[in-house]
Each structure stands twice: as structure tokens, then as C-alpha cells.
Motif scaffolding. Structure first.
Motif, mmCIF file in Angstrom:
data_model
loop_
_atom_site.group_PDB
_atom_site.id
_atom_site.type_symbol
_atom_site.label_atom_id
_atom_site.label_comp_id
_atom_site.label_asym_id
_atom_site.label_seq_id
_atom_site.Cartn_x
_atom_site.Cartn_y
_atom_site.Cartn_z
ATOM 1 N N ASN A 53 0.840 -1.199 0.000
ATOM 2 C CA ASN A 53 0.000 0.000 0.000
ATOM 3 C C ASN A 53 0.873 1.245 0.000
ATOM 4 N N ASP A 54 0.480 2.229 -0.791
ATOM 5 C CA ASP A 54 1.102 3.542 -0.738
ATOM 6 C C ASP A 54 0.102 4.556 -1.255
ATOM 7 N N ILE A 55 0.164 5.762 -0.747
ATOM 8 C CA ILE A 55 -0.745 6.813 -1.182
ATOM 9 C C ILE A 55 -0.464 7.227 -2.630
ATOM 10 N N GLU A 56 0.780 7.018 -3.079
ATOM 11 C CA GLU A 56 1.204 7.398 -4.429
ATOM 12 C C GLU A 56 1.219 6.163 -5.334
ATOM 13 N N ALA A 57 0.274 6.086 -6.243
ATOM 14 C CA ALA A 57 0.163 4.931 -7.145
ATOM 15 C C ALA A 57 1.429 4.724 -7.971
ATOM 16 N N GLU A 58 2.093 5.805 -8.351
ATOM 17 C CA GLU A 58 3.306 5.682 -9.166
ATOM 18 C C GLU A 58 4.422 4.974 -8.403
ATOM 19 N N HIS A 59 4.480 5.146 -7.079
ATOM 20 C CA HIS A 59 5.463 4.396 -6.279
ATOM 21 C C HIS A 59 5.241 2.899 -6.466
ATOM 22 N N LEU A 60 3.989 2.495 -6.429
ATOM 23 C CA LEU A 60 3.672 1.078 -6.552
ATOM 24 C C LEU A 60 3.940 0.558 -7.962
ATOM 25 N N THR A 61 3.778 1.411 -8.952
ATOM 26 C CA THR A 61 4.118 1.025 -10.327
ATOM 27 C C THR A 61 5.612 0.748 -10.438
ATOM 28 N N ILE A 62 6.409 1.565 -9.776
ATOM 29 C CA ILE A 62 7.855 1.340 -9.764
ATOM 30 C C ILE A 62 8.178 0.012 -9.090
ATOM 31 N N LEU A 63 7.524 -0.271 -7.962
ATOM 32 C CA LEU A 63 7.699 -1.564 -7.291
ATOM 33 C C LEU A 63 7.346 -2.701 -8.236
ATOM 34 N N TYR A 64 6.193 -2.616 -8.873
ATOM 35 C CA TYR A 64 5.754 -3.670 -9.794
ATOM 36 C C TYR A 64 6.787 -3.892 -10.899
ATOM 37 N N ASN A 65 7.296 -2.821 -11.461
ATOM 38 C CA ASN A 65 8.260 -2.925 -12.558
ATOM 39 C C ASN A 65 9.598 -3.503 -12.115
ATOM 40 N N HIS A 66 9.922 -3.387 -10.827
ATOM 41 C CA HIS A 66 11.167 -3.950 -10.303
ATOM 42 C C HIS A 66 10.995 -5.367 -9.746
ATOM 43 N N THR A 67 9.764 -5.834 -9.718
ATOM 44 C CA THR A 67 9.492 -7.172 -9.195
ATOM 45 C C THR A 67 9.691 -8.200 -10.302
ATOM 46 N N PRO A 68 10.555 -9.192 -10.078
ATOM 47 C CA PRO A 68 10.739 -10.227 -11.097
ATOM 48 C C PRO A 68 9.416 -10.895 -11.456
ATOM 49 N N GLU A 69 9.252 -11.175 -12.713
ATOM 50 C CA GLU A 69 8.000 -11.734 -13.217
ATOM 51 C C GLU A 69 7.587 -13.016 -12.489
ATOM 52 N N GLU A 70 8.549 -13.830 -12.098
ATOM 53 C CA GLU A 70 8.235 -15.119 -11.469
ATOM 54 C C GLU A 70 7.650 -14.981 -10.064
ATOM 55 N N ILE A 71 7.719 -13.793 -9.446
ATOM 56 C CA ILE A 71 7.120 -13.619 -8.118
ATOM 57 C C ILE A 71 6.015 -12.566 -8.101
ATOM 58 N N ARG A 72 5.709 -11.976 -9.235
ATOM 59 C CA ARG A 72 4.659 -10.945 -9.307
ATOM 60 C C ARG A 72 3.287 -11.464 -8.897
ATOM 61 N N SER A 73 3.044 -12.744 -9.067
ATOM 62 C CA SER A 73 1.731 -13.294 -8.712
ATOM 63 C C SER A 73 1.469 -13.220 -7.215
ATOM 64 N N ARG A 74 2.515 -13.025 -6.416
ATOM 65 C CA ARG A 74 2.365 -12.911 -4.963
ATOM 66 C C ARG A 74 2.339 -11.464 -4.499
ATOM 67 N N LEU A 75 2.250 -10.527 -5.447
ATOM 68 C CA LEU A 75 2.220 -9.104 -5.127
ATOM 69 C C LEU A 75 0.878 -8.507 -5.522
#
Length: 87
Positions: A53-75
């Protein structure tokens, strides 16, 4: 990005305990104010399922983009102010 607080790439003792705890849980854990996701990403890599959770959606987009594809299903990304976003 939104000048609402500070973030760090340093994982302190409290964050390390959260990461270890998260990895042992059968269900998801919630990181409030995840910012760019340093702790969330470490918890994911340790095997946790994370709601970031973060108030800034763009922060979370950055997190998503840095998350390896093989573990994104747990995010799960949960943008918005806490606790209002849960209602």
C-alpha cells in the motif's frame, strides 16, 4: 514523488523482522506506506505474499516494474490512503 515522506533502500532491524515474519505466514501481509517497495520486494524474495500500500500509485508502479516476473503473482498493489483504501 509526492513529497509526503522519506524512503530508504536500507533495511533496518525492524524491516528485517517484518521480512522474516512475512515469509512464514500462510496468507498475505500488508506493508503500509511501501513507497518504492524495498521491504515488500525483499519479503517477496523471501517467499511472502505481499499487499503493498502507498498513497502514491506511481510508487507502486515502480515496485511492480522492479518485481521479477516469477514472483509478481504474490504481489498485490493497493494504492490510496490507509485505512480508507480498505473500505
Amino acid at each position: 514523488l509526492n513529497s509526503k515522506g522519506v524512503t530508504s533502500i536500507y533495511i533496518d532491524n525492524c524491516a528485517q523482522q517484518f521480512i522474516q515474519y512475512s515469509a512464514m505466514q500462510p496468507g498475505p501481509v500488508l506493508e503500509i506506506g511501501a513507497a518504492y517497495g524495498t521491504v515488500s520486494l525483499a519479503a517477496l524474495r523471501a517467499g511472502a505474499t505481499v499487499i503493498a500500500n502507498d498513497i502514491e500509485a506511481e510508487h507502486l508502479t515502480i515496485l511492480y516494474n522492479h518485481t521479477p516476473e516469477e514472483i509478481r503473482s504474490r504481489l498485490t498493489l493497493l494504492p490510496g490512503p490507509f485505512p480508507e483504501v480498505l473500505q
